[in-house]
Design an enzyme around this catalytic site. Sequence first.
Site, PDB file in Angstrom:
ATOM      1  N   HIS A 179       0.021 -63.965 -62.078  1.00 20.16           N
ATOM      2  CA  HIS A 179      -0.894 -63.164 -61.247  1.00 20.16           C
ATOM      3  C   HIS A 179      -2.264 -63.162 -61.924  1.00 20.16           C
ATOM      4  O   HIS A 179      -2.430 -62.626 -63.018  1.00 20.16           O
ATOM      5  CB  HIS A 179      -0.353 -61.741 -61.103  1.00 20.16           C
ATOM      6  N   ASN A 228      -7.392 -54.280 -60.281  1.00 24.34           N
ATOM      7  CA  ASN A 228      -7.841 -53.294 -59.311  1.00 24.34           C
ATOM      8  C   ASN A 228      -6.651 -52.917 -58.438  1.00 24.34           C
ATOM      9  O   ASN A 228      -5.569 -53.514 -58.538  1.00 24.34           O
ATOM     10  CB  ASN A 228      -9.034 -53.807 -58.487  1.00 24.34           C
ATOM     11  N   ARG A 288       6.734 -58.421 -57.157  1.00 27.67           N
ATOM     12  CA  ARG A 288       7.608 -58.258 -58.325  1.00 27.67           C
ATOM     13  C   ARG A 288       8.574 -57.087 -58.214  1.00 27.67           C
ATOM     14  O   ARG A 288       9.430 -56.922 -59.092  1.00 27.67           O
ATOM     15  CB  ARG A 288       6.744 -58.123 -59.580  1.00 27.67           C
TER      16      ARG A 288
END
Length: 242
Positions: free
Chosen positions: A98, A193, A204
Amino acid sequence: MTETLPKANELLAPPGSNYCLGDGIGFVALIQHAGDDASVVNSARVSFGKQVTLPLLERDSKLIRYLLEHKHGTPLEHTSLTFHVKCPLFVARQWHRHRTGISINEISARYVEVQEEFYIPAHFRAQSGNNRQASVEGEFEPEENCRLRNLFEESLQASYRSYERLLAAGVAREQARAVMPLSSYTQYYWTCNLRSLFHFVGLRDAEGAQFEIRGYAKAMLEQAREYFPVCVGAWEDLGRQG
């Protein structure tokens, strides 16, 4: 003068850490944040020269829901959450996939001596027969699970003993660390953020995600909820798709 090696475990768990794997080692803690629900509303309403403060009015909460429902995600990007994470290397390698809206700084085994801390599953899962990336719970009887756990631990201990011998022989930390297994723990600061956090948790903490990383995703969402209760609640109400 002989160098005193810093210890990886000197980076202690912050107060309020959530221990995610049940072994008292792996944790995640929200250590700082910027913004709140009002920040998201104000980021959206700046186009009209308007500003609100907490507590939000009903119309403000409806605006947040509208933004998420219609995938207007940029107002969520004017927020920041920094997590202190301690997790096994194999979890971190999934985690680091990510990258959008993310900043990462990780502890380095070039500079610190790796500690004898490993993630050891309490219960082993079998490989799924029809999904390459999935596992199946409850396939091993207690006696077999115990045998597998012993095998797992023996391998970890052998790796760490080799690591210690390499260091004692004067091998550089940056080379000696290569014998350490993926079950070793690492630590890092992970800043995102709110939009990026929702994307991370949505993937996930999904049904098909690996058990170990799901524990971290759940804990992070709950820690973010303290400062963004309206945003988190709306995102959940919309099926985590916003």
